[in-house]
Design a protein around this motif. Sequence first.
Motif, short mmCIF file in Angstrom:
data_model
loop_
_atom_site.label_atom_id
_atom_site.label_comp_id
_atom_site.label_asym_id
_atom_site.label_seq_id
_atom_site.Cartn_x
_atom_site.Cartn_y
_atom_site.Cartn_z
N ARG A 1 17.75 19.67 0.03
CA ARG A 1 16.71 18.83 -0.56
C ARG A 1 15.32 19.42 -0.28
NH1 ARG A 1 12.76 15.97 0.46
NH2 ARG A 1 12.10 14.20 -0.84
N ALA A 2 15.11 19.88 0.97
CA ALA A 2 13.81 20.46 1.30
C ALA A 2 13.54 21.71 0.47
CB ALA A 2 13.77 20.79 2.80
N TRP A 3 14.57 22.52 0.29
CA TRP A 3 14.40 23.74 -0.51
C TRP A 3 14.10 23.40 -1.97
CZ3 TRP A 3 17.34 25.27 -4.73
CH2 TRP A 3 17.04 26.54 -5.24
N LEU A 4 14.83 22.44 -2.53
CA LEU A 4 14.66 22.10 -3.94
C LEU A 4 13.29 21.49 -4.19
CD1 LEU A 4 16.10 22.10 -6.66
CD2 LEU A 4 16.98 19.82 -6.13
N ALA A 5 12.79 20.68 -3.24
CA ALA A 5 11.46 20.10 -3.39
C ALA A 5 10.41 21.19 -3.45
CB ALA A 5 11.19 19.13 -2.24
N GLY A 6 10.60 22.26 -2.68
CA GLY A 6 9.66 23.37 -2.73
C GLY A 6 9.81 24.21 -3.98
N ARG A 7 11.02 24.28 -4.50
CA ARG A 7 11.28 25.11 -5.69
C ARG A 7 10.76 24.45 -6.96
NH1 ARG A 7 14.62 29.79 -6.38
NH2 ARG A 7 14.14 30.47 -8.50
N LEU A 8 10.81 23.11 -7.01
CA LEU A 8 10.40 22.38 -8.22
C LEU A 8 8.93 22.02 -8.12
CD1 LEU A 8 13.53 20.06 -8.58
CD2 LEU A 8 12.99 22.08 -9.96
N ALA A 9 8.09 22.96 -8.38
CA ALA A 9 6.65 22.73 -8.27
C ALA A 9 6.22 21.63 -9.23
CB ALA A 9 5.90 24.03 -8.59
N GLY A 10 5.49 20.66 -8.72
CA GLY A 10 5.00 19.57 -9.55
C GLY A 10 5.96 18.41 -9.70
N ALA A 11 7.18 18.54 -9.18
CA ALA A 11 8.15 17.45 -9.28
C ALA A 11 7.95 16.47 -8.13
CB ALA A 11 9.57 17.99 -9.27
N SER A 12 8.39 15.25 -8.33
CA SER A 12 8.31 14.22 -7.28
C SER A 12 9.65 13.50 -7.19
CB SER A 12 7.18 13.22 -7.59
OG SER A 12 7.43 12.54 -8.82
N ARG A 13 9.81 12.74 -6.13
CA ARG A 13 11.03 11.95 -5.87
C ARG A 13 12.28 12.83 -5.97
NH1 ARG A 13 8.29 8.57 -9.35
NH2 ARG A 13 9.88 8.65 -10.98
N VAL A 14 12.21 14.00 -5.36
CA VAL A 14 13.36 14.92 -5.37
C VAL A 14 14.44 14.39 -4.44
CG1 VAL A 14 14.14 17.26 -4.87
CG2 VAL A 14 11.86 16.88 -5.88
#
Length: 377
Positions: A29-42
């Motif tokens: 989850r931490a990696w994906l939140a960093g990968r999806l720039a501009g996304a929220s509620r990951v």
Amino acid sequence: MPRLDDQRAETGEMRTSTRDLGELRRRMRAWLAGRLAGASRVSVSELTRPSGNGLSSETLFFTASWAEGSGEREVECVARMAPAAEAVPVFPEYDLGKQFEVMRLARERAGVPAPRTLWFEPDPAALGSPFFVMEQEKGDVPPDLVPYTFEGWLVDASPADLRRLQTETVRILARLHDAPVRPEELAFLRPGHPGDSALRRHVNEQRAYYEWAHGSLRIPVLEDAFAWLDDNWPRSTGQDVISWGDARIGNVMYRDFTPVAVLDWEMAAAGPREIDLAWMIFLHRFFQDVTVIMGLPGLPAFMTREDVCEQYRSMSGHTPRDMEFYEMYAALRHGIIMARVWHRRIHFGELEMPDDPNDLVMHRAAIESMLDGRYWD
């Protein structure tokens, strides 16, 4: 005569991972939140592992969701990771970047239904090893444990459905091998071992793998197979193509007996077409032989060499050559892998070392019959 229950016990679930799923979920989850720039509620759902097939890369299933702009995204995902060192890996290295690229190439250039690739992460810091993520498909995969030749949806299928499955699976190879790729685009798939042809480099890579997998332990039946290959080397190996490497129906997902996902590309390379054809034919014969030993009929008319080669010729225009050589090579490659898997099971206390090293190769009788010519009678 052995019983089916005995076979179930012997081929029961093998240990394939030492990693904690809860910790992996947090890090994913931490990696994906960093990968999806501009996304929220990951968010990432609980991670699960598949049962049945798979002893090389580690496979994880999960659902990823996030908010993007004014919309919501939800994707069912599959992650493939290189195994941890303490899991006694089957292969010496896991080039996840190569797998990611060959899947993209197969899908975009050849029209092969490889899963849609999403992200590749080469940095091991994120999860503890490199990994890539692809979209998850739904369908049926012929199982290895208990083998699909024993029972289940393929054994129960009509002749017409079996024929459709075989035809469409052979078509995968024809499309892959005829993919419009330039020679330089195959450079990342060429084995790095010495040799004057792709086949020679491929075989030399397998020699190195044998030495790595078994160290000082000598397995005579495998060494005899290497010598047989040298004595029966093809005069010509034809053009190099994208070779799937693990071309078998147990690595294909089907719906209505039609392929919808082509899986497991870690053995991909550049090489002759016959490497894939012989692997597909031999691996079915391997399961069929085990089935006959168990006193079951199996699928004797399915995936025969004559039928598969004729289908492939009609689809591609290429007449397969030197198939006895390539079937021996398939049996040898499979023998090295299966002996390594036995070593893993010894490590985890699931099996004991046999008195005869040849018994590490489950299909030693098949290789021995190839060596003396009886296999093809």
